[in-house]
Design an enzyme around this catalytic site. Structure first.
Site, PDB file in Angstrom:
ATOM      1  N   LYS A  32      -3.039   5.132  -2.664  1.00  0.00           N
ATOM      2  CA  LYS A  32      -4.060   5.956  -2.023  1.00  0.00           C
ATOM      3  C   LYS A  32      -4.470   7.055  -2.996  1.00  0.00           C
ATOM      4  CE  LYS A  32      -4.056   4.000   2.067  1.00  0.00           C
ATOM      5  NZ  LYS A  32      -5.252   3.420   2.692  1.00  0.00           N
ATOM      6  N   ASP A  52      -7.249   3.035  -3.164  1.00  0.00           N
ATOM      7  CA  ASP A  52      -7.969   3.108  -1.884  1.00  0.00           C
ATOM      8  C   ASP A  52      -8.266   4.570  -1.580  1.00  0.00           C
ATOM      9  OD1 ASP A  52      -8.997   2.863   0.665  1.00  0.00           O
ATOM     10  OD2 ASP A  52      -7.235   1.862   1.520  1.00  0.00           O
ATOM     11  N   GLU A  73     -11.120   0.589  -3.352  1.00  0.00           N
ATOM     12  CA  GLU A  73     -11.395   0.338  -1.938  1.00  0.00           C
ATOM     13  C   GLU A  73     -12.076   1.551  -1.300  1.00  0.00           C
ATOM     14  OE1 GLU A  73      -7.891  -1.145   0.025  1.00  0.00           O
ATOM     15  OE2 GLU A  73      -8.736  -0.878   2.028  1.00  0.00           O
ATOM     16  N   LYS A 108      -1.201  -1.162  -4.360  1.00  0.00           N
ATOM     17  CA  LYS A 108      -2.361  -0.301  -4.049  1.00  0.00           C
ATOM     18  C   LYS A 108      -1.847   1.107  -3.841  1.00  0.00           C
ATOM     19  CE  LYS A 108      -4.728   0.140   0.431  1.00  0.00           C
ATOM     20  NZ  LYS A 108      -5.446  -0.640   1.462  1.00  0.00           N
ATOM     21  N   LYS A 161      -9.724  -6.766   8.324  1.00  0.00           N
ATOM     22  CA  LYS A 161      -8.727  -6.329   9.313  1.00  0.00           C
ATOM     23  C   LYS A 161      -9.238  -6.797  10.659  1.00  0.00           C
ATOM     24  CE  LYS A 161      -7.260  -2.102   6.957  1.00  0.00           C
ATOM     25  NZ  LYS A 161      -7.453  -0.634   6.882  1.00  0.00           N
ATOM     26  N   SER A 190       0.852  -1.185   0.000  1.00  0.00           N
ATOM     27  CA  SER A 190       0.000   0.000   0.000  1.00  0.00           C
ATOM     28  C   SER A 190       0.889   1.236   0.000  1.00  0.00           C
ATOM     29  CB  SER A 190      -0.892  -0.023   1.246  1.00  0.00           C
ATOM     30  OG  SER A 190      -1.624   1.174   1.356  1.00  0.00           O
ATOM     31  N   ASP A 216     -13.707  -1.584   3.177  1.00  0.00           N
ATOM     32  CA  ASP A 216     -12.763  -1.653   4.301  1.00  0.00           C
ATOM     33  C   ASP A 216     -13.490  -1.072   5.520  1.00  0.00           C
ATOM     34  OD1 ASP A 216     -10.768  -1.123   6.191  1.00  0.00           O
ATOM     35  OD2 ASP A 216      -9.375  -0.169   4.834  1.00  0.00           O
ATOM     36  N   GLY A 272      -4.066  -3.956   6.246  1.00  0.00           N
ATOM     37  CA  GLY A 272      -2.978  -3.645   7.173  1.00  0.00           C
ATOM     38  C   GLY A 272      -3.209  -2.287   7.798  1.00  0.00           C
TER      39      GLY A 272
END
Ligand code: OSB
Ligand code: MG
Length: 385
Positions: free
Chosen positions: A179, A204, A229, A177, A278, A151, A254, A306
């Site tokens: 952001k 995400d 996400e 991934k 998670k 990520s 998420d 994570g």
């Protein structure tokens, strides 16, 4: 339940926790991690340790942060709830199975991260007392490795992002991934796709968009992303249910999935096609197993998210991913990406094929270096029976 051999008979001994330590630790991060909801340069987190009278122990890492910007809990609320509500219930109970925390904690609503912290310590305590790996105690499959993804936070420039992607792809990660947030979204993906047309890529948003942005979100369809996400609000499943049919790209939830019930609701209204599990967010390892089973029954792939965990929480994530259904690479990456010096030895390593070895020793399976934990501890509370 521990078993003691006594003149050929196997006698069951119930496990009692007589001491709980709750530490607050601070560990510098190797680089600033920026998302749509904020930026972190340091990991500030709680670590619980549960002891039996004969000195066996287990450890649980909390994923709450300093502030309630990802989800409502904070280090402060977790410490309060563990001290006032969870620890007393654990002290009052004789355990035959780590799954019993579920009923013990049931009347306390919410506070998933607090519950997950103490629950992980009790699973690890059982694994240590039985001399088996946490994966075995959890009922995982006999996997030797799990696939790793990475990520990448928001960067100062597109070139800086491309440089990070190059580094992580070269390191072997099986999925990247990034952001995103409004204004830092399609251009980033376009630039990555130009240089890396084939890598497994996803974005995400951490709840940074609304349904009004459906056109922007729909424009991701041309980039062959594995998923988007949590595009919309953390607490709005119905809006995700409206958005998903407008997109070809699967939505992965998420923040919205805080329980098995939430997973069932989301899937039943078509709010997502993939779920990120998670442990901290769903209230523990047992609930993670439940969400995984719910998703498996309904053909929904899951992966393990994570929270920039230290090696302790990171190893728990590795063990969790031995459960069936964790078919997609998760956000469990190498210790060295996050910390100059992790709390475990050896650190979690990702090989050039993007695989992490599942430890086979008792409990978490790597040594916890307590001198490092002590050095990172800024505060500690201890409760006894
Ligand atoms: O949304 O998955 C998230 C980190 C902190 C809070 C939320 C998230 C994340 C990550 C990092 O994406 C994953 C990791 O490297 O641990
Ligand atoms: Mg996320």
């Amino acid at each position: 339940m521990r078993e003691v051999r006594d003149a050929g008979r196997t006698v069951s001994v119930k496990l009692r926790v007589v001491r709980i330590e709750l530490r607050h630790l601070k560990l510098p991060l190797r680089f600033r991690f920026e998302t749509s909801f904020g930026a972190m340069t340091e990991k500030s987190f709680l670590l619980a340790r549960a002891f039996t009278a004969d000195g066996a122990s287990g450890v649980g890492e909390c994923v709450a942060e300093v502030d309630p910007y990802y989800l409502p809990e904070t280090n402060g609320t977790v410490a309060h709830v563990i001290k006032e509500f969870l620890a007393p219930r654990v002290f009052a109970h004789a355990f035959e199975s780590p799954a019993e925390t579920d009923a013990l904690f049931a009347e306390i609503r919410g506070h998933e991260m607090a519950k997950a912290t103490l629950e992980m310590a009790i699973w690890d305590l059982f694994a240590n007392a039985r001399g088996e790996s946490l994966a075995t105690t959890l009922g995982g499959e006999a996997k030797d490795t799990i696939p790793a993804g990475v990520s990448i936070g928001l960067q100062a420039s597109t070139e800086a992002l491309l440089e990070r992607v190059r580094i992580e792809v070269a390191a072997g990660y099986q999925r990247v991934k990034i952001k995103i947030k409004p204004g830092k979204d399609l251009d980033l993906v376009r630039a990555i796709r130009k240089e890396f047309p084939k890598i497994r890529l996803m974005v995400d948003a951490n709840s940074a968009y609304t349904l009004k942005d459906a056109d922007t979100l729909g424009a991701f369809d041309e980039f062959d992303l594995m998923m988007i996400e949590q595009p919309l609000a953390w607490n709005d499943m119905v809006e995700h249910g409206k958005l998903q049919p407008m997109l070809k790209t699967p939505i992965c939830l998420d923040e919205s999935i805080t329980s098995d019930a939430a997973a069932r609701s989301a899937i039943s209204i078509g709010a997502c096609r993939i779920i990120n599990i998670k442990t901290g967010r769903v209230g523990g390892l047992l609930n993670s197993k439940r969400v995984q089973a719910t998703c498996a029954e309904r053909g929904i792939p899951v992966w393990c998210g994570g929270m920039l965990e230290s090696g302790i929480g990171r190893l728990a994530n590795v063990h969790l991913q031995t459960l069936p259904g964790f078919t997609l690479p998760g956000d469990t990456s190498a210790s060295a990406r996050y910390f100059e010096e992790d709390l475990i030895e050896p650190g979690v390593v990702v090989d050039s094929n993007g695989l992490i070895k599942v430890p086979k020793g008792p409990g978490l399976g790597h040594e916890i270096v307590w001198s490092r934990v002590d050095r990172a501890t800024v505060h500690q509370e201890v409760w006894t029976t």
